[in-house]
Write a protein that holds these residues in place. Structure first.
Motif, PDB file in Angstrom:
ATOM      1  N   LYS A 170       0.712  -1.335  -0.015  1.00  0.00           N
ATOM      2  CA  LYS A 170      -0.192  -0.121   0.135  1.00  0.00           C
ATOM      3  C   LYS A 170       0.865   1.391   0.141  1.00  0.00           C
ATOM      4  N   ALA A 171       1.637   1.388  -0.867  1.00  0.00           N
ATOM      5  CA  ALA A 171       2.671   2.406  -1.316  1.00  0.00           C
ATOM      6  C   ALA A 171       3.560   2.785   0.046  1.00  0.00           C
ATOM      7  N   GLU A 172       3.772   1.850   1.053  1.00  0.00           N
ATOM      8  CA  GLU A 172       4.718   1.783   1.982  1.00  0.00           C
ATOM      9  C   GLU A 172       5.651   0.626   1.774  1.00  0.00           C
ATOM     10  N   PHE A 173       7.042   0.795   2.387  1.00  0.00           N
ATOM     11  CA  PHE A 173       8.104   0.082   1.947  1.00  0.00           C
ATOM     12  C   PHE A 173       8.682  -0.743   3.217  1.00  0.00           C
ATOM     13  N   LEU A 174       9.000  -1.863   3.226  1.00  0.00           N
ATOM     14  CA  LEU A 174       9.683  -2.641   4.144  1.00  0.00           C
ATOM     15  C   LEU A 174      11.033  -2.005   4.471  1.00  0.00           C
ATOM     16  N   MET A 175      11.858  -1.723   3.315  1.00  0.00           N
ATOM     17  CA  MET A 175      13.075  -0.966   3.440  1.00  0.00           C
ATOM     18  C   MET A 175      12.960   0.115   2.796  1.00  0.00           C
ATOM     19  N   PRO A 176      12.635   1.039   3.308  1.00  0.00           N
ATOM     20  CA  PRO A 176      12.408   2.635   2.800  1.00  0.00           C
ATOM     21  C   PRO A 176      13.662   3.075   1.825  1.00  0.00           C
ATOM     22  N   GLU A 177      14.905   2.680   2.524  1.00  0.00           N
ATOM     23  CA  GLU A 177      16.166   2.987   1.797  1.00  0.00           C
ATOM     24  C   GLU A 177      16.359   2.298   0.255  1.00  0.00           C
ATOM     25  N   LEU A 178      15.297   1.244   0.057  1.00  0.00           N
ATOM     26  CA  LEU A 178      15.387   0.560  -1.182  1.00  0.00           C
ATOM     27  C   LEU A 178      13.979   0.766  -2.011  1.00  0.00           C
ATOM     28  N   LYS A 179      13.551   1.567  -2.290  1.00  0.00           N
ATOM     29  CA  LYS A 179      12.329   1.934  -2.650  1.00  0.00           C
ATOM     30  C   LYS A 179      12.207   1.580  -4.190  1.00  0.00           C
ATOM     31  N   HIS A 180      13.330   1.467  -4.878  1.00  0.00           N
ATOM     32  CA  HIS A 180      13.400   1.146  -6.378  1.00  0.00           C
ATOM     33  C   HIS A 180      13.353  -0.423  -6.373  1.00  0.00           C
ATOM     34  N   ILE A 181      13.325  -1.194  -5.096  1.00  0.00           N
ATOM     35  CA  ILE A 181      13.629  -2.822  -5.107  1.00  0.00           C
ATOM     36  C   ILE A 181      12.205  -3.356  -4.676  1.00  0.00           C
ATOM     37  N   ASP A 182      11.621  -3.963  -5.745  1.00  0.00           N
ATOM     38  CA  ASP A 182      10.138  -4.653  -5.346  1.00  0.00           C
ATOM     39  C   ASP A 182      10.385  -5.880  -4.546  1.00  0.00           C
ATOM     40  N   TYR A 183      11.147  -6.758  -4.673  1.00  0.00           N
ATOM     41  CA  TYR A 183      11.433  -7.825  -3.530  1.00  0.00           C
ATOM     42  C   TYR A 183      13.060  -7.848  -3.220  1.00  0.00           C
ATOM     43  N   LEU A 184      12.989  -8.645  -2.065  1.00  0.00           N
ATOM     44  CA  LEU A 184      14.515  -9.017  -1.578  1.00  0.00           C
ATOM     45  C   LEU A 184      14.246 -10.514  -1.165  1.00  0.00           C
ATOM     46  N   TRP A 185      15.543 -10.848  -1.629  1.00  0.00           N
ATOM     47  CA  TRP A 185      15.544 -12.452  -1.530  1.00  0.00           C
ATOM     48  C   TRP A 185      16.801 -12.673  -0.476  1.00  0.00           C
ATOM     49  N   LEU A 186      16.609 -13.070   0.685  1.00  0.00           N
ATOM     50  CA  LEU A 186      17.547 -13.167   1.573  1.00  0.00           C
ATOM     51  C   LEU A 186      17.791 -14.930   1.809  1.00  0.00           C
ATOM     52  N   ILE A 187      19.147 -15.361   1.533  1.00  0.00           N
ATOM     53  CA  ILE A 187      19.986 -16.519   1.653  1.00  0.00           C
ATOM     54  C   ILE A 187      20.538 -16.711   2.691  1.00  0.00           C
ATOM     55  N   LYS A 188      20.063 -17.615   3.740  1.00  0.00           N
ATOM     56  CA  LYS A 188      20.718 -17.435   4.966  1.00  0.00           C
ATOM     57  C   LYS A 188      21.136 -19.118   5.027  1.00  0.00           C
ATOM     58  N   GLY A 189      22.621 -19.269   5.319  1.00  0.00           N
ATOM     59  CA  GLY A 189      23.340 -20.237   5.625  1.00  0.00           C
ATOM     60  C   GLY A 189      24.647 -20.457   5.273  1.00  0.00           C
ATOM     61  N   ASN A 190      25.448 -21.353   5.455  1.00  0.00           N
ATOM     62  CA  ASN A 190      26.850 -21.060   5.389  1.00  0.00           C
ATOM     63  C   ASN A 190      27.369 -21.829   3.912  1.00  0.00           C
ATOM     64  N   TYR A 191      26.220 -22.494   3.344  1.00  0.00           N
ATOM     65  CA  TYR A 191      26.745 -23.428   2.366  1.00  0.00           C
ATOM     66  C   TYR A 191      26.997 -22.319   0.822  1.00  0.00           C
ATOM     67  N   TYR A 192      26.454 -21.369   0.482  1.00  0.00           N
ATOM     68  CA  TYR A 192      26.787 -20.551  -0.429  1.00  0.00           C
ATOM     69  C   TYR A 192      27.723 -19.592  -0.357  1.00  0.00           C
ATOM     70  N   GLN A 193      28.276 -19.416  -1.492  1.00  0.00           N
ATOM     71  CA  GLN A 193      29.757 -18.325  -1.307  1.00  0.00           C
ATOM     72  C   GLN A 193      29.310 -17.282  -2.490  1.00  0.00           C
ATOM     73  N   VAL A 194      30.283 -16.306  -2.561  1.00  0.00           N
ATOM     74  CA  VAL A 194      29.771 -15.248  -3.344  1.00  0.00           C
ATOM     75  C   VAL A 194      29.528 -15.758  -4.796  1.00  0.00           C
ATOM     76  N   ASP A 195      30.339 -16.568  -5.366  1.00  0.00           N
ATOM     77  CA  ASP A 195      30.273 -17.017  -6.717  1.00  0.00           C
ATOM     78  C   ASP A 195      28.957 -17.625  -7.210  1.00  0.00           C
ATOM     79  N   ASP A 196      28.498 -18.555  -5.950  1.00  0.00           N
ATOM     80  CA  ASP A 196      27.244 -19.183  -6.247  1.00  0.00           C
ATOM     81  C   ASP A 196      26.074 -17.922  -6.142  1.00  0.00           C
ATOM     82  N   ILE A 197      26.319 -16.984  -5.470  1.00  0.00           N
ATOM     83  CA  ILE A 197      25.198 -15.868  -5.518  1.00  0.00           C
ATOM     84  C   ILE A 197      25.349 -15.342  -6.880  1.00  0.00           C
ATOM     85  N   LYS A 198      26.506 -14.909  -7.374  1.00  0.00           N
ATOM     86  CA  LYS A 198      26.394 -14.426  -8.610  1.00  0.00           C
ATOM     87  C   LYS A 198      25.837 -15.481  -9.644  1.00  0.00           C
TER      88      LYS A 198
END
Length: 147
Positions: free
Chosen positions: A88-116
């Motif tokens: 409703k025109a409000e943002f979970l993360m106001p500093e990221l108003k241009h971002i529609d969705y945030l994908w959080l990956i939590k755990g030790n398995y993935y490394q930077v190359d995997d995320i890329k």
């Protein structure tokens, strides 16, 4: 008799929650369920809405509910969370108003190359316009992502 008061250390809570995590920002004009359907179909994930993780914020006497989708990779001990950044025109993360969705990956398995590699895969999806890594340390409202 004296009463011992305990104070919750929010900085430590935030640090603990975001330990071994990556955050990816996604710009997409489609609804959250449509994006999850496409991610599930094209990339083999199993995102499902988790109403118990829904984030509720109150601003100016108005209540906002931000949907969170979840997928767990038990073998890799990794959890994936897809947050809707708009309500409703409000943002979970106001500093990221241009971002529609945030994908959080939590755990030790993935490394930077995997995320890329994941970002490259997500970038190729039909309804995705932009994908990028978000530096969690730069976010002022990180506490909003903690459920």
């Amino acid at each position: 008799m004296s009463v011992l008061k305990l104070k919750l250390d929010q900085d430590q809570l935030v640090d603990d929650f975001f330990e071994s995590t990556y955050l990816v920002g996604i710009v997409s004009p489609v609804r959250d369920y449509q994006l999850c359907w496409q991610v599930n179909r094209e990339l083999g994930y199993r995102f499902k809405v988790n109403n118990t993780l829904e984030i509720n914020l109150t601003k100016n006497n108005r209540h906002f509910h931000f949907t969170v989708y979840e997928d767990r990779e038990n073998i890799k001990s990794v959890s994936h969370y897809l947050y809707n950044n708009h309500c409703k025109a409000e943002f979970l993360m106001p500093e990221l108003k241009h971002i529609d969705y945030l994908w959080l990956i939590k755990g030790n398995y993935y490394q930077v190359d995997d995320i890329k590699k994941l970002i490259d895969q997500v970038r190729k999806l039909e309804f995705v316009q932009l994908v990028s890594i978000v530096d969690i340390k730069d976010l002022r409202n990180r506490m909003n992502l903690i459920f």
